[in-house]
Design a protein around this motif. Structure first.
Motif, short mmCIF file in Angstrom:
data_model
loop_
_atom_site.label_atom_id
_atom_site.label_comp_id
_atom_site.label_asym_id
_atom_site.label_seq_id
_atom_site.Cartn_x
_atom_site.Cartn_y
_atom_site.Cartn_z
N UNK A 144 41.46 33.05 38.24
CA UNK A 144 40.25 34.12 38.46
C UNK A 144 41.01 35.28 37.98
N UNK A 145 42.00 35.55 38.14
CA UNK A 145 42.55 37.03 37.87
C UNK A 145 42.55 37.06 36.42
N UNK A 146 43.10 35.99 35.61
CA UNK A 146 43.32 35.88 34.44
C UNK A 146 41.99 35.89 33.57
N UNK A 147 41.01 35.23 34.18
CA UNK A 147 39.82 35.06 33.45
C UNK A 147 38.99 36.29 33.84
N UNK A 148 38.94 36.96 34.69
CA UNK A 148 38.28 38.24 34.84
C UNK A 148 38.86 39.19 34.07
N UNK A 149 40.30 39.60 34.05
CA UNK A 149 40.69 40.46 33.23
C UNK A 149 40.60 40.28 31.66
N UNK A 150 40.89 39.26 31.40
CA UNK A 150 40.51 38.75 29.86
C UNK A 150 39.19 38.81 29.52
N UNK A 151 38.14 38.46 30.42
CA UNK A 151 36.85 38.66 30.03
C UNK A 151 36.70 40.19 29.75
N UNK A 152 36.90 41.15 30.81
CA UNK A 152 36.86 42.77 30.73
C UNK A 152 37.30 43.19 29.68
N UNK A 153 38.53 42.52 29.12
CA UNK A 153 39.07 43.25 27.95
C UNK A 153 38.53 42.85 26.56
N UNK A 154 37.94 41.52 26.61
CA UNK A 154 37.16 41.16 25.46
C UNK A 154 35.82 41.94 25.43
N UNK A 155 35.28 42.36 26.67
CA UNK A 155 33.84 43.12 26.74
C UNK A 155 34.07 44.22 26.30
N UNK A 156 35.23 44.90 26.59
CA UNK A 156 35.46 46.44 26.07
C UNK A 156 35.68 46.53 24.75
#
Length: 173
Positions: A144-156
């Motif tokens: 969950x942590x890896x997915x959420x942070x990577x998703x946020x970085x991709x969104x940014x």
């Protein structure tokens, strides 16, 4: 390459944090049980007195102490009353920890008794439990942590680039 290492680092951090959850729940449960046993023991003498004179009704014993003109009895009534309130709170907390592992975990993480939570966190030492419950929490938290942070970085990145990706030029040489 950096993204792969970041993903791996986030997963590892989440794994180590998730593994702590069952240990924290266990420590909190043990602390509640210890305080509950101590609370019951503190009330034992008063329970015996209430059993002998008031058919086991501790509230009747407190009312009897409060009705006395003696300030010592009034003070003892307050002491017994506070012991009863603390015992009821600990009994309630103990009952909340008797459910399934999910309900216990939810209770400890979201709605623990504040003083017991603070005591537990102050005395907690990080540990790696190799039980299925801890492994499951670790893998889940890591993912969950890896997915959420990577998703946020991709969104940014997507917002900064305006929704466009840079075209990659392919070279045949």
């Amino acid at each position: 390459m950096f993204r792969s290492y970041l993903r791996l680092l986030l997963f590892t951090f989440g794994l180590l944090a998730g593994i702590q959850v069952p240990g924290l729940v266990k420590d909190y449960s043990q602390r509640v049980e210890a305080h509950l046993l101590e609370s019951r023991q503190a009330l034992d003498g008063f329970r015996q007195t209430a059993q002998r004179f008031f058919n086991g009704d501790l509230q009747a014993l407190v009312r009897h102490y409060r009705s006395s003109d003696d300030p010592v009895f009034n003070s003892d009534a307050n002491s017994i009353d506070s012991l009863l309130i603390r015992n009821q709170a600990l009994e309630h907390e103990w009952q909340a920890l008797q459910g399934s592992w999910l309900s216990r975990t939810w209770h400890v993480l979201v709605q623990p008794e504040p003083t017991l939570r603070d005591e537990t966190l102050k005395g907690y030492s990080y540990q790696i439990l190799l039980v299925p419950e801890a492994i499951g929490w670790g893998i889940g938290a890591g993912f969950v942590l890896a997915f959420v942070v990577e998703s946020l970085l991709l969104l940014v990145g997507w917002v900064i680039l305006g929704g466009r990706r840079k075209a990659v030029k392919e070279s045949w040489r």
